[in-house]
Write an enzyme that holds these catalytic residues in place. Structure first.
Site, short mmCIF file in Angstrom:
data_model
loop_
_atom_site.label_atom_id
_atom_site.label_comp_id
_atom_site.label_asym_id
_atom_site.label_seq_id
_atom_site.Cartn_x
_atom_site.Cartn_y
_atom_site.Cartn_z
N ASP A 277 0.86 -1.17 0.00
CA ASP A 277 0.00 0.00 0.00
C ASP A 277 0.90 1.23 0.00
O ASP A 277 1.81 1.34 0.83
CB ASP A 277 -0.84 -0.03 1.28
CG ASP A 277 -2.22 0.53 1.09
OD1 ASP A 277 -2.32 1.66 0.59
OD2 ASP A 277 -3.20 -0.14 1.46
N ASP B 147 -3.11 4.71 -2.39
CA ASP B 147 -4.20 5.25 -1.58
C ASP B 147 -4.75 6.55 -2.18
O ASP B 147 -3.99 7.38 -2.67
CB ASP B 147 -3.62 5.52 -0.18
CG ASP B 147 -4.68 5.77 0.88
OD1 ASP B 147 -5.47 4.85 1.15
OD2 ASP B 147 -4.70 6.90 1.43
N GLU C 141 -6.56 3.51 -5.87
CA GLU C 141 -7.83 3.57 -5.15
C GLU C 141 -8.56 4.82 -5.60
O GLU C 141 -8.10 5.94 -5.34
CB GLU C 141 -7.61 3.62 -3.63
CG GLU C 141 -8.92 3.55 -2.87
CD GLU C 141 -8.95 4.24 -1.52
OE1 GLU C 141 -9.85 3.97 -0.73
OE2 GLU C 141 -8.07 5.09 -1.25
N HIS D 15 -11.32 -2.85 3.41
CA HIS D 15 -11.30 -2.48 4.83
C HIS D 15 -12.06 -1.19 5.14
O HIS D 15 -12.12 -0.78 6.30
CB HIS D 15 -9.85 -2.36 5.28
CG HIS D 15 -9.15 -1.23 4.59
ND1 HIS D 15 -8.91 -1.25 3.22
CD2 HIS D 15 -8.67 -0.04 5.04
CE1 HIS D 15 -8.31 -0.12 2.89
NE2 HIS D 15 -8.15 0.62 3.97
N ASP D 16 -12.60 -0.55 4.13
CA ASP D 16 -13.35 0.69 4.35
C ASP D 16 -14.86 0.50 4.20
O ASP D 16 -15.63 1.45 4.39
CB ASP D 16 -12.92 1.77 3.33
CG ASP D 16 -11.47 2.17 3.51
OD1 ASP D 16 -11.00 2.20 4.66
OD2 ASP D 16 -10.81 2.46 2.49
C1 GLC Z 1 -8.06 5.28 1.96
C2 GLC Z 1 -7.90 4.09 2.87
C3 GLC Z 1 -8.59 4.36 4.16
C4 GLC Z 1 -7.93 5.57 4.80
C5 GLC Z 1 -7.94 6.76 3.83
C6 GLC Z 1 -7.01 7.83 4.29
O1 GLC Z 1 -9.37 5.48 1.61
O2 GLC Z 1 -8.39 2.93 2.24
O3 GLC Z 1 -8.57 3.27 5.04
O4 GLC Z 1 -8.59 5.91 5.97
O5 GLC Z 1 -7.50 6.39 2.56
O6 GLC Z 1 -5.68 7.44 4.13
#
Ligand code: GLC
Length: 533
Positions: free
Chosen positions: A102, A204, A267, A328-329
């Protein structure tokens, strides 16, 4: 929809997301770690996984559980050492699997030395590495931008008399990606890990990386509903998805391409037509802009069929598709659409054209676990307690067996375990021919065995009502996939088609081996894969 048969590992393979805090604890502190992951690689190999993406493992004050990084080139002691990491990479490769890390380039931790320097004085050389702005004349924030985690996105710094911007927590200041020094520093971070041999990155919040140069106010979102996060009150037209982001992504891609066969995944939560722009001009952008549309979409056959066709149609020439149903979100798939439909979703994920990403635990049907208010850890949940937005329920420890703490740890886990873990666990399901795990494994095996399913072409089949159907084909084989997205039985009527074949995999294994021809009767919550004659 067509593509030549030569494929790369990240096209023909399957990605599995490990949330390291919750996968396997090896030193009994209640938090998962790298040695824990190593000890479970045989399981992932047995399951049929070909690539593992691990959420952040770097030094971090853990304000956002690792997504607030204070050293991009280290390993948090909670997760182990750099030696453990090297061993993990070696063990993954030894099993012919790939390891994806990541990368969190949009923001650092406020404890990162870069930010500590930046905030130390207005004339510090790293001042411009972050987004600093004067207050408006009345002392208020520079604009109306909101933090994804609640409240204003601007934090006042008393010491230097300016605000800094943070799209997420105030402990996660955004880097200024317009600054070439920032770009070079992050590209060096990429090279550090690529040199070690990691196979790529999941980047991310890629669509957040560049903000409007003039920091214009975001417009009001007229569709805002009060149960939504306060962030949704505005449409982030000027704080996200800016045209210049594509130059940055192309540069990241060039760094990735300095090494052979690495992957760059982004992402990106955007509608299809804007999402596909992240493939970049002539595929110079991210290889796989994560496609979350199945997560955001209502679970019904009509809208999903339309969406799949829209997505297939919007892909640029040689842009490779991908599908995600959990991470995970997000709430787990079982908790969003129910256990029976989650089997249909698994079949969809593993038979649509494109790289699937699985979320740990979904393969045993783990559900979101209710977390008592005094145990909530996730800042998104804590900051907006009345809105039920905590992501903890989908991050609970992996359920390995029926022993104490589900075989995850000897110590009390950092998040509570599902009460059902004595029944719902890997060990029990491995032995059960009708379990979710066995079903997932068989789906994965069939998919990886059949070129039609992992790299073949896709053609939609027109259906009515709650059914969705499509055909996947390679040179000599064709498969018809029929999915019933409702609980009721129904019939796939073949008025204009003449599919004939044998069911090779079904949510109801008793149907396997049956031959189908003409109208196909479907149980409620059923999915079938038919090898066509
Ligand atoms: C992304 C991650 C998430 C995190 C956010 C801020 O969306 O998947 O878990 O809180 O970025 O880094």
């Amino acid at each position: 929809m067509k593509h030549d048969q030569k494929s790369l590992w990240w096209q023909s393979g399957v990605i599995y997301q490990v949330y390291p805090r919750s996968f396997q604890d090896s030193n009994n502190d209640g938090v998962g770690d790298l040695r824990g992951i190593i000890s479970r690689l045989d399981y992932l190999e047995w399951l049929g996984i070909t690539a593992i993406w691990v959420s952040p493992i770097y030094p971090s004050p853990m304000a956002d559980f690792g997504y607030d990084i204070s050293d991009y080139c280290g390993v948090h002691p909670l997760f182990g050492t750099m030696q453990d990491f090297d061993e993990l990479l070696e063990e993954v490769h030894r099993r012919d699997m790939k390891l994806i890390l990541d990368l969190v380039p949009n923001h650092t931790s406020n404890k990162h030395p870069w930010f500590e320097e930046s905030r130390s004085s207005r004339d510090n050389p790293k001042r411009d590495w972050y987004i600093w702005q004067d207050a408006k004349e009345d002392g208020s924030e520079p604009n109306n931008w909101l933090s994804v985690f609640g409240g204003s996105a601007w934090e006042w710094d008393e010491n230097t008399g300016q605000y800094y911007y943070h799209a997420f927590l105030k402990e996660q200041p955004d880097l200024n990606w317009r600054n070439p020094e920032v770009q070079e520093a992050m590209f060096d971070v990429m090279r550090f890990w690529l040199d070690k041999g990691v196979d790529g990155f999941r980047v991310d919040v890629m669509w957040h990386m560049i903000k409007d140069k003039n920091l214009r106010d975001n417009p009001i979102n007229p569709d805002y509903k009060t149960h939504q996060a306060t962030y949704e009150q505005l449409t982030p037209s000027y704080s996200t998805d800016q045209p210049e982001v594509h130059d940055i992504v192309a540069k990241m891609r060039r760094v990735t391409d300095e090494y052979a066969e690495r992957v760059l995944i982004g992402e990106i939560y955007l509608p299809v037509h804007r999402l596909v722009a992240y493939y970049g001009h002539e595929n110079s952008g991210t290889h796989l802009p994560f496609n979350f549309t199945l997560i955001n979409m209502d679970w019904n056959a009509r809208s999903i069929s339309t969406l799949v066709d829209e997505y297939e149609g919007a892909l640029p020439e040689s842009g490779w598709p991908n599908w995600v149903i959990g991470n995970h979100d997000q709430p787990r798939i079982t908790s969003r659409i129910g256990w029976a439909q989650s089997k249909v979703a698994a079949m969809m994920l593993l038979t649509l054209r494109g790289t699937p990403t699985l979320y740990y635990g979904d393969e045993i049907g783990m559900r979101d676990v209710p977390i008592p208010p005094d145990k909530v850890q996730d800042p998104q949940g804590l900051n907006m307690p009345d809105k039920d937005l905590s992501r903890d329920p989908a991050r609970t420890p992996m359920q390995w067996d029926d022993s104490r703490n589900a075989g995850f740890s000897e110590a009390e886990p950092w998040l509570p375990l599902a009460d059902s873990y004595k029944r719902v666990n890997v060990a029990a399901q491995r032995e059960d021919a009708f379990s979710m795990l066995t079903y997932y494994r068989r789906l994965l095996q069939l998919r990886q065995q059949e070129p039609a399913l992992h790299i073949g072409d896709y053609a939609p089949v027109v259906t009515k009502g709650p059914l969705m159907a499509f055909v996947r084909k390679a040179e000599d084989k064709q498969f018809l996939i029929v999915l019933n997205l409702s609980h009721k039985p129904c019939i796939l009527r073949q008025e204009h088609t003449h599919y004939k074949g044998k069911i090779v995999l079904a949510t109801l294994p008793e149907r396997e081996g049956q031959e189908v021809e003409g109208n196909i009767s479907m149980y409620g919550d059923e999915g079938i894969v038919v090898e066509l004659f």
